[in-house]
Design a protein around this motif. Structure first.
Motif, PDB file in Angstrom:
ATOM      1  N   ASN A   1      56.999  59.004  -5.871  1.00  0.00           N
ATOM      2  CA  ASN A   1      56.433  57.668  -6.074  1.00  0.00           C
ATOM      3  C   ASN A   1      55.206  57.449  -5.192  1.00  0.00           C
ATOM      4  OD1 ASN A   1      58.554  57.240  -7.830  1.00  0.00           O
ATOM      5  ND2 ASN A   1      59.719  55.992  -6.405  1.00  0.00           N
ATOM      6  N   ILE A   2      55.292  57.897  -3.950  1.00  0.00           N
ATOM      7  CA  ILE A   2      54.162  57.776  -3.025  1.00  0.00           C
ATOM      8  C   ILE A   2      52.968  58.561  -3.571  1.00  0.00           C
ATOM      9  CG2 ILE A   2      53.328  58.345  -0.705  1.00  0.00           C
ATOM     10  CD1 ILE A   2      56.364  58.106   0.153  1.00  0.00           C
ATOM     11  N   LEU A   3      53.225  59.791  -4.020  1.00  0.00           N
ATOM     12  CA  LEU A   3      52.153  60.642  -4.536  1.00  0.00           C
ATOM     13  C   LEU A   3      51.553  60.084  -5.821  1.00  0.00           C
ATOM     14  CD1 LEU A   3      53.719  64.108  -3.756  1.00  0.00           C
ATOM     15  CD2 LEU A   3      51.683  63.108  -2.690  1.00  0.00           C
ATOM     16  N   SER A   4      52.369  59.491  -6.661  1.00  0.00           N
ATOM     17  CA  SER A   4      51.867  58.881  -7.886  1.00  0.00           C
ATOM     18  C   SER A   4      50.911  57.731  -7.560  1.00  0.00           C
ATOM     19  CB  SER A   4      53.033  58.379  -8.733  1.00  0.00           C
ATOM     20  OG  SER A   4      52.562  57.707  -9.870  1.00  0.00           O
ATOM     21  N   HIS A   5      51.315  56.893  -6.616  1.00  0.00           N
ATOM     22  CA  HIS A   5      50.464  55.764  -6.191  1.00  0.00           C
ATOM     23  C   HIS A   5      49.176  56.285  -5.555  1.00  0.00           C
ATOM     24  CE1 HIS A   5      50.348  51.661  -3.888  1.00  0.00           C
ATOM     25  NE2 HIS A   5      49.360  51.776  -4.749  1.00  0.00           N
ATOM     26  N   LEU A   6      49.288  57.313  -4.727  1.00  0.00           N
ATOM     27  CA  LEU A   6      48.117  57.922  -4.086  1.00  0.00           C
ATOM     28  C   LEU A   6      47.139  58.441  -5.143  1.00  0.00           C
ATOM     29  CD1 LEU A   6      46.700  59.008  -1.464  1.00  0.00           C
ATOM     30  CD2 LEU A   6      47.974  61.134  -1.872  1.00  0.00           C
ATOM     31  N   ARG A   7      47.652  59.199  -6.096  1.00  0.00           N
ATOM     32  CA  ARG A   7      46.783  59.778  -7.130  1.00  0.00           C
ATOM     33  C   ARG A   7      46.095  58.702  -7.964  1.00  0.00           C
ATOM     34  NH1 ARG A   7      51.268  63.642  -7.453  1.00  0.00           N
ATOM     35  NH2 ARG A   7      50.536  65.490  -6.335  1.00  0.00           N
ATOM     36  N   GLN A   8      46.841  57.670  -8.341  1.00  0.00           N
ATOM     37  CA  GLN A   8      46.250  56.573  -9.111  1.00  0.00           C
ATOM     38  C   GLN A   8      45.119  55.909  -8.335  1.00  0.00           C
ATOM     39  OE1 GLN A   8      49.273  53.790 -10.315  1.00  0.00           O
ATOM     40  NE2 GLN A   8      50.433  55.342 -11.420  1.00  0.00           N
ATOM     41  N   THR A   9      45.345  55.682  -7.059  1.00  0.00           N
ATOM     42  CA  THR A   9      44.334  55.045  -6.216  1.00  0.00           C
ATOM     43  C   THR A   9      43.087  55.919  -6.118  1.00  0.00           C
ATOM     44  OG1 THR A   9      46.059  53.932  -4.917  1.00  0.00           O
ATOM     45  CG2 THR A   9      43.865  54.070  -3.934  1.00  0.00           C
ATOM     46  N   LEU A  10      43.270  57.218  -5.886  1.00  0.00           N
ATOM     47  CA  LEU A  10      42.129  58.123  -5.722  1.00  0.00           C
ATOM     48  C   LEU A  10      41.368  58.344  -7.025  1.00  0.00           C
ATOM     49  CD1 LEU A  10      43.763  60.777  -3.377  1.00  0.00           C
ATOM     50  CD2 LEU A  10      42.043  59.077  -2.742  1.00  0.00           C
ATOM     51  N   ILE A  11      42.082  58.467  -8.126  1.00  0.00           N
ATOM     52  CA  ILE A  11      41.435  58.748  -9.409  1.00  0.00           C
ATOM     53  C   ILE A  11      40.708  57.515  -9.940  1.00  0.00           C
ATOM     54  CG2 ILE A  11      41.879  59.296 -11.842  1.00  0.00           C
ATOM     55  CD1 ILE A  11      44.119  61.208 -10.764  1.00  0.00           C
ATOM     56  N   LYS A  12      41.328  56.358  -9.843  1.00  0.00           N
ATOM     57  CA  LYS A  12      40.738  55.135 -10.386  1.00  0.00           C
ATOM     58  C   LYS A  12      39.798  54.448  -9.402  1.00  0.00           C
ATOM     59  CE  LYS A  12      44.586  54.069 -13.438  1.00  0.00           C
ATOM     60  NZ  LYS A  12      45.659  53.116 -13.740  1.00  0.00           N
ATOM     61  N   GLY A  13      39.979  54.726  -8.122  1.00  0.00           N
ATOM     62  CA  GLY A  13      39.242  54.004  -7.089  1.00  0.00           C
ATOM     63  C   GLY A  13      37.959  54.677  -6.647  1.00  0.00           C
ATOM     64  N   LYS A  14      37.268  53.975  -5.766  1.00  0.00           N
ATOM     65  CA  LYS A  14      36.001  54.449  -5.214  1.00  0.00           C
ATOM     66  C   LYS A  14      36.126  54.537  -3.696  1.00  0.00           C
ATOM     67  CE  LYS A  14      31.107  53.457  -5.018  1.00  0.00           C
ATOM     68  NZ  LYS A  14      30.016  52.568  -5.331  1.00  0.00           N
ATOM     69  N   ASN A  15      35.650  55.648  -3.144  1.00  0.00           N
ATOM     70  CA  ASN A  15      35.673  55.844  -1.697  1.00  0.00           C
ATOM     71  C   ASN A  15      34.850  54.743  -1.022  1.00  0.00           C
ATOM     72  OD1 ASN A  15      35.931  56.861   0.866  1.00  0.00           O
ATOM     73  ND2 ASN A  15      34.750  58.695   0.500  1.00  0.00           N
ATOM     74  N   GLY A  16      35.417  54.150   0.004  1.00  0.00           N
ATOM     75  CA  GLY A  16      34.743  53.089   0.730  1.00  0.00           C
ATOM     76  C   GLY A  16      35.033  51.710   0.177  1.00  0.00           C
ATOM     77  N   VAL A  17      35.592  51.654  -1.020  1.00  0.00           N
ATOM     78  CA  VAL A  17      35.936  50.366  -1.629  1.00  0.00           C
ATOM     79  C   VAL A  17      37.451  50.263  -1.807  1.00  0.00           C
ATOM     80  CG1 VAL A  17      35.675  48.886  -3.664  1.00  0.00           C
ATOM     81  CG2 VAL A  17      33.726  50.242  -2.833  1.00  0.00           C
ATOM     82  N   ASP A  18      38.021  51.222  -2.544  1.00  0.00           N
ATOM     83  CA  ASP A  18      39.452  51.210  -2.829  1.00  0.00           C
ATOM     84  C   ASP A  18      40.260  52.089  -1.871  1.00  0.00           C
ATOM     85  OD1 ASP A  18      39.301  49.626  -5.354  1.00  0.00           O
ATOM     86  OD2 ASP A  18      38.038  51.326  -5.921  1.00  0.00           O
TER      87      ASP A  18
END
Length: 124
Positions: free
Chosen positions: A8-25
Motif C-alpha cells: 500500500n505504501i509503495l502504491s501510494h509512492l508510485r502514484q505520487t511520483l508518476i502523477k506528480g511534479k518534483n518540487g510541487v507534489d
C-alpha cells in the motif's frame, strides 16, 4: 510501532511520483546527508525518481511515528535499497545501500516529503 502494508505504501509512492511534479507534489529534503550522496555519486533527480519507483516490499524495513517535534503525528516509512551507482571521483560503479525515509505529512496530505535519501549508516 505502526502497522503498514508495504504494498500500500509503495502504491501510494508510485502514484505520487508518476502523477506528480518534483518540487510541487514531492521533494527530497536538502539535508546534508542527502546532498553528500549527490556530491559523491553521479545521481540526479531523474535517477532518484527511478530508484524510488523501483522500491519493492523486500526493501521495506518499517513504518514508525515521526520523531520530529514539528510533525509528531506523521508516519515515516523506511526502506533500504542496494543500487549500483557511479562514484564521482573514481569513475567506477559500486554497490551502495541507500537509506530512504519518506512521509506524507498529515498537515499537507498531498505532498510527499523524502526526508532521507542517502547512504545507509545503520542508525535506524
Amino acid at each position: 510501532m505502526v502497522e503498514s502494508k508495504p504494498e500500500n505504501i509503495l502504491s501510494h509512492l508510485r502514484q505520487t511520483l508518476i502523477k506528480g511534479k518534483n518540487g510541487v507534489d514531492y521533494t527530497v529534503i536538502p539535508r546534508d546527508k542527502n546532498k553528500e550522496l549527490r556530491e559523491n555519486f553521479f545521481i540526479d533527480d531523474s535517477r532518484t525518481k527511478e530508484i524510488l519507483l523501483s522500491l519493492t516490499a523486500e526493501d521495506y524495513i518499517c513504518s514508525e511515528e515521526s520523531d520530529n517535534e514539528d510533525f509528531p503525528d506523521d508516519i515515516v516509512h523506511i526502506f533500504i535499497k542496494t543500487e549500483k551507482l557511479i562514484q564521482r571521483f573514481a569513475d567506477s560503479f559500486v554497490d551502495v545501500n541507500l537509506y530512504i525515509k519518506f512521509t506524507w505529512p498529515r498537515q499537507n496530505n498531498k505532498k510527499l516529503l523524502i526526508i532521507s535519501f542517502h547512504e545507509e549508516n545503520k542508525e535506524y
